[in-house]
Design an enzyme around this catalytic site. Structure first.
Site, PDB file in Angstrom:
ATOM      1  N   LYS A   1      42.476  13.584 -14.526  1.00 43.52           N
ATOM      2  CA  LYS A   1      42.317  12.663 -15.661  1.00 43.52           C
ATOM      3  C   LYS A   1      42.555  13.354 -17.007  1.00 43.52           C
ATOM      4  CE  LYS A   1      39.693   9.045 -13.489  1.00 43.52           C
ATOM      5  NZ  LYS A   1      38.606   8.105 -13.464  1.00 43.52           N
TER       6      LYS A   1
ATOM      7  N   LYS B   1      46.220   6.916  -4.678  1.00 44.39           N
ATOM      8  CA  LYS B   1      45.047   6.061  -4.424  1.00 44.39           C
ATOM      9  C   LYS B   1      45.116   4.794  -5.278  1.00 44.39           C
ATOM     10  CE  LYS B   1      41.225   6.904  -6.604  1.00 44.39           C
ATOM     11  NZ  LYS B   1      39.966   6.368  -7.098  1.00 44.39           N
TER      12      LYS B   1
ATOM     13  N   LYS C   1      41.596   1.518 -10.429  1.00 51.91           N
ATOM     14  CA  LYS C   1      41.196   0.431 -11.334  1.00 51.91           C
ATOM     15  C   LYS C   1      42.029   0.439 -12.606  1.00 51.91           C
ATOM     16  CE  LYS C   1      36.263   0.772 -11.260  1.00 51.91           C
ATOM     17  NZ  LYS C   1      36.037   1.971 -11.892  1.00 51.91           N
TER      18      LYS C   1
HETATM   19  N1  AQP Z   1      41.367   3.366  -3.452  1.00 51.68           N
HETATM   20  C1  AQP Z   1      40.113   3.399  -3.056  1.00 51.68           C
HETATM   21  N2  AQP Z   1      39.800   3.234  -1.741  1.00 51.68           N
HETATM   22  C2  AQP Z   1      38.496   3.264  -1.332  1.00 51.68           C
HETATM   23  N3  AQP Z   1      37.451   3.450  -2.177  1.00 51.68           N
HETATM   24  C3  AQP Z   1      37.719   3.606  -3.497  1.00 51.68           C
HETATM   25  N4  AQP Z   1      36.933   3.798  -4.590  1.00 51.68           N
HETATM   26  C4  AQP Z   1      37.704   3.899  -5.688  1.00 51.68           C
HETATM   27  N5  AQP Z   1      39.003   3.774  -5.352  1.00 51.68           N
HETATM   28  C5  AQP Z   1      39.046   3.594  -3.999  1.00 51.68           C
HETATM   29  C6  AQP Z   1      35.472   3.859  -4.568  1.00 51.68           C
HETATM   30  O1  AQP Z   1      34.967   2.833  -5.410  1.00 51.68           O
HETATM   31  C7  AQP Z   1      33.726   3.252  -5.991  1.00 51.68           C
HETATM   32  C8  AQP Z   1      33.715   2.999  -7.466  1.00 51.68           C
HETATM   33  O2  AQP Z   1      34.616   3.804  -8.144  1.00 51.68           O
HETATM   34  P1  AQP Z   1      34.335   4.266  -9.660  1.00 51.68           P
HETATM   35  O3  AQP Z   1      33.933   3.140 -10.495  1.00 51.68           O
HETATM   36  O4  AQP Z   1      33.458   5.456  -9.649  1.00 51.68           O
HETATM   37  O5  AQP Z   1      35.706   4.678 -10.165  1.00 51.68           O
HETATM   38  P2  AQP Z   1      36.831   5.431  -9.511  1.00 51.68           P
HETATM   39  O6  AQP Z   1      36.502   6.085  -8.243  1.00 51.68           O
HETATM   40  O7  AQP Z   1      37.344   6.343 -10.529  1.00 51.68           O
HETATM   41  O8  AQP Z   1      37.707   4.161  -9.230  1.00 51.68           O
HETATM   42  P3  AQP Z   1      39.181   3.992  -9.562  1.00 51.68           P
HETATM   43  O9  AQP Z   1      39.537   2.701  -8.979  1.00 51.68           O
HETATM   44  O10 AQP Z   1      39.975   5.146  -9.109  1.00 51.68           O
HETATM   45  O11 AQP Z   1      39.164   3.900 -11.140  1.00 51.68           O
HETATM   46  P4  AQP Z   1      39.984   4.762 -12.191  1.00 51.68           P
HETATM   47  O12 AQP Z   1      41.334   4.198 -12.181  1.00 51.68           O
HETATM   48  O13 AQP Z   1      39.274   4.520 -13.485  1.00 51.68           O
HETATM   49  O14 AQP Z   1      39.928   6.198 -11.769  1.00 51.68           O
HETATM   50  C9  AQP Z   1      33.563   4.722  -5.624  1.00 51.68           C
HETATM   51  O15 AQP Z   1      32.666   4.815  -4.530  1.00 51.68           O
HETATM   52  C10 AQP Z   1      34.941   5.137  -5.201  1.00 51.68           C
HETATM   53  O16 AQP Z   1      34.918   6.193  -4.258  1.00 51.68           O
END
Ligand code: AQP
Length: 338
Positions: free
Chosen positions: A118, A199, A202
């Site tokens: 990031k 992956k 969000k």
């Molecule tokens: N692609 C994924 N497959 C399965 N689980 C996932 N998680 C995230 N992406 C996947 C799980 O969702 C929970 C919440 O995530 P978070 O809010 O902590 O943010 P994150 O992991 O940073 O989610 P994103 O979607 O990847 O957001 P950005 O784009 O902001 O980095 C966690 O339990 C995570 O493991």
């Protein structure tokens, strides 16, 4: 005879970006399914959401926080069985994070892959982004959680939490429970539909159409995203042989349908990918329909959501205050009489 105390579970999602089917399968659906087996605390981790402050305006952040809370409920988290609250409503999260900061070696933070991905080469990145794993450790250790149900991407942060808890226990006898990650055997890492080597995310999902399946996406958008998902030129639809794009679709189908792999392969292998994609569209739309309907209803009464969050924060604080006092005492702080 009183029932033995259930093991405690803690987890959370940041109120940022567009919540997607990966967040649902990797985290939220797992929380909902196992609610009866544990004492549950599910938090909307709003303090984590500001670690990249430019990513979200205060107005959007405010609205997103309530939207995500309503999504927890719409996905089946039941406030009668689980404590649902906002991280910022329990100030002990920030206090414990500071105490933990002071025993965290800086090198441990620089090693975190999520920080490296990031931050990239940005010299102006906020200190909060580097410190994210310490706040996450505080979230978990504050409740003496035994288990943390998360997607696979959070594995390194849970390892960090365990190491930090052990270090604190050894240095100060803080008596933290050493938590374990609960990671599903499938569905724990859903990949982007446009790029199955990355992956599903969000933030990308919010910026780029066709990357993710949003939990609140209209059926037409879901159809478009799945039908245009990146695959290959073949017709290989067996789990062990398919390319990454098709394997991602197969995995989504398997987790959502709960059907055995051999049955799925018998239905889709050798037919071209159109059949698999169309069936997956139907399955996803039907899975998300009741969640979306409940979400619309819940968002009509935001006073109800806020009242539930107040109850949740009150409950969470009763546990959090005891832990922080224990840690303060162990570290030698003088108690206050006010
Ligand atoms: N692609 C994924 N497959 C399965 N689980 C996932 N998680 C995230 N992406 C996947 C799980 O969702 C929970 C919440 O995530 P978070 O809010 O902590 O943010 P994150 O992991 O940073 O989610 P994103 O979607 O990847 O957001 P950005 O784009 O902001 O980095 C966690 O339990 C995570 O493991």
């Amino acid at each position: 005879m009183p029932e033995p105390r259930k093991n405690r579970v803690f987890s959370g999602v940041q109120p940022t970006g567009k919540l997607h089917i990966g967040n649902y399968l990797g985290a939220i659906s797992q929380w909902a399914e196992n609610q009866d087996d544990f004492e549950n605390l599910f938090c909307v981790v709003d303090l984590h959401a500001i670690t990249i402050p430019a990513a979200i305006s205060p107005k959007a952040f405010h609205a997103k926080t309530l939207e995500v809370t309503a999504l927890y409920l719409a996905c089946g988290i039941d406030p009668a069985k689980s404590t649902i609250f906002l991280q910022s409503h329990v100030p002990e999260h920030s206090e414990l994070a500071w105490l933990l900061n002071c025993v965290t070696p800086l090198g441990w933070l620089y090693r975190m892959t999520q920080f490296k991905a990031k931050a990239g080469t940005n010299q102006m990145v906020g200190t909060g982004l580097l410190d994210y794993p310490v706040l996450m450790a505080a979230d978990i250790l504050l409740y003496d959680a035994h288990y943390v149900p998360v997607g696979e991407d959070q594995k390194q942060h849970i390892e960090f939490t365990r190491d930090l808890a052990q270090r604190c226990n050894a240095m100060f006898n803080t008596r933290f429970i050493i938590p374990e990650a609960q990671i599903r055997s499938s569905g724990a890492r859903i990949m982007g539909l446009d790029d199955p080597n990355a992956k599903m995310s969000k933030s990308i999902g919010e910026q780029k159409r066709g990357h993710s399946i949003g939990l609140l996406d209209a059926p037409s958008a879901i159809k478009k995203a799945i039908m245009s998902a990146t695959t290959d030129g073949g017709n290989e639809a067996r789990f062990g042989h398919a390319g990454v794009g098709v394997r991602n679709l197969l995995e989504l189908y398997a987790v959502l349908s709960k059907r055995p792999h051999d049955e799925i392969e018998a239905e889709f292998h050798g037919h071209g990918y159109g059949k698999l994609k169309k069936s997956l569209v139907e399955l996803v739309v039907e899975t998300l329909r009741p969640i979306q309907e409940r979400h619309v209803d819940l968002m009509k009464n935001q006073d109800h959501i806020r009242a539930m969050l107040d109850t949740g924060a009150r409950r969470a604080r009763t546990i959090a205050a005891v832990t922080v006092t224990r840690v303060r005492d162990a570290m030698g702080f003088v108690r206050s009489n006010i």
